[in-house]
Design an enzyme around this catalytic site. Sequence first.
Site, mmCIF file in Angstrom:
data_model
loop_
_atom_site.group_PDB
_atom_site.id
_atom_site.type_symbol
_atom_site.label_atom_id
_atom_site.label_comp_id
_atom_site.label_asym_id
_atom_site.label_seq_id
_atom_site.Cartn_x
_atom_site.Cartn_y
_atom_site.Cartn_z
ATOM 1 N N LYS A 55 0.848 -1.206 0.000
ATOM 2 C CA LYS A 55 0.000 0.000 0.000
ATOM 3 C C LYS A 55 0.871 1.239 0.000
ATOM 4 O O LYS A 55 0.615 2.200 -0.737
ATOM 5 C CB LYS A 55 -0.920 0.003 1.235
ATOM 6 C CG LYS A 55 -2.061 -1.009 1.136
ATOM 7 C CD LYS A 55 -2.791 -1.177 2.466
ATOM 8 C CE LYS A 55 -3.808 -2.301 2.372
ATOM 9 N NZ LYS A 55 -4.414 -2.639 3.669
ATOM 10 N N GLN A 99 -4.378 -1.115 9.900
ATOM 11 C CA GLN A 99 -4.343 -2.463 9.332
ATOM 12 C C GLN A 99 -4.957 -3.455 10.325
ATOM 13 O O GLN A 99 -4.554 -3.511 11.489
ATOM 14 C CB GLN A 99 -2.881 -2.841 9.006
ATOM 15 C CG GLN A 99 -2.721 -4.188 8.317
ATOM 16 C CD GLN A 99 -3.336 -4.223 6.912
ATOM 17 O OE1 GLN A 99 -3.273 -3.244 6.170
ATOM 18 N NE2 GLN A 99 -3.944 -5.349 6.567
ATOM 19 N N ASP A 122 -10.765 3.435 4.518
ATOM 20 C CA ASP A 122 -11.207 2.034 4.451
ATOM 21 C C ASP A 122 -12.734 1.931 4.445
ATOM 22 O O ASP A 122 -13.291 0.876 4.144
ATOM 23 C CB ASP A 122 -10.658 1.251 5.656
ATOM 24 C CG ASP A 122 -9.496 0.342 5.286
ATOM 25 O OD1 ASP A 122 -9.331 0.046 4.080
ATOM 26 O OD2 ASP A 122 -8.769 -0.083 6.200
#
Length: 296
Positions: A55, A99, A122
């Site tokens: 990422k 994460q 997200d």
Amino acid sequence: MSDATNIDGKASAANLRAEISRKVALVKEKHGLTPGLSVILVGEDPASEVYVRNKGKATVEAGMNSNTYTMAENATHDEVMAKVEELNADPAVHGILVQLPLPEQVNEDAIINAIHPAKDVDGFHTLNVGRLNSGQDAMVPCTPVGCMVMLKEVVGDLTGKRAIVVGRSNIVGKPMAALLLKEHCTVTIAHSRTQDLAAECRRADIVIAAVGRPRMVKGNWIKPGATVIDVGINRIEDTSTKSGSRLVGDVDFNEAVKVAGAITPVPGGVGPMTIACLLKNTLTAACRQVQVPEPD
Ligand code: NDP
């Protein structure tokens, strides 16, 4: 019948990433804006480390700022929360991603809901979930967005199609179903308690598999000509490879490719699109926060 069309996620992702790089260059030039994504990684899970590294690399390649904050496996809930709050307050940070999974001493729901909704790239914050499900503008989770981009590329108008989403997680299954509904599909959501899953799948023009079980969806579960999007990433033993293992999806690709009209491979399908959509969400978040139009 000939084999299904291969839905090339790598190629779609490369196109999307090129488009985002172009737009990032434009907002820099016109508005002096460099979108910034910050990622918090707690612990040393090897798979998470790989995802976070990829990422970060993609973010920099798109011309955006990337920061990764690695915290110890035994970091406390308060320490993780303090980092989120610090990033919320930083105007150079437009996207925050924590994460998952987090270690058990850290309350995942509380951390996700502490991220400022405008920076929640997200799309897991309760406010964004609510907005998506009530048809409002929202930050939408990257994997379902990526699936939707590929579906539209191959199917076009989805109106009236029967779709089944196998899996009901907050990360993939539920937001995927919401997006399909928004596109006027007739949507079935299946899960571990669904009865006769094979028959449910056979009715569908679109099958989205997000289960986490290697090759569970068989070829004879697929309606001839259906479009199959395989979200699953499962590592299985394979002594014929150098590493002794390889990745497979939730769909039995070798069987399904003979029946479906189009299908995503694993790897090279949904995975690359997820990262491209994260970049897209970061650009959108940055433009909204600074109140400049997102370039066309
Ligand atoms: P979860 O484990 O959170 O959810 C799995 C879902 O599958 C659950 O809803 C579960 O049902 C359902 N399920 C499990 N077993 C069965 C079964 N036998 N029959 C029907 N349904 C079943 O997984 P995620 O949604 O997070 O991920 C799914 C897969 O997608 C994984 O392989 C993951 O690695 C992959 N993934 C890939 C991404 C990418 O970028 N390509 C991104 C995110 C995930 P129930 O709710 O009843 O338990």
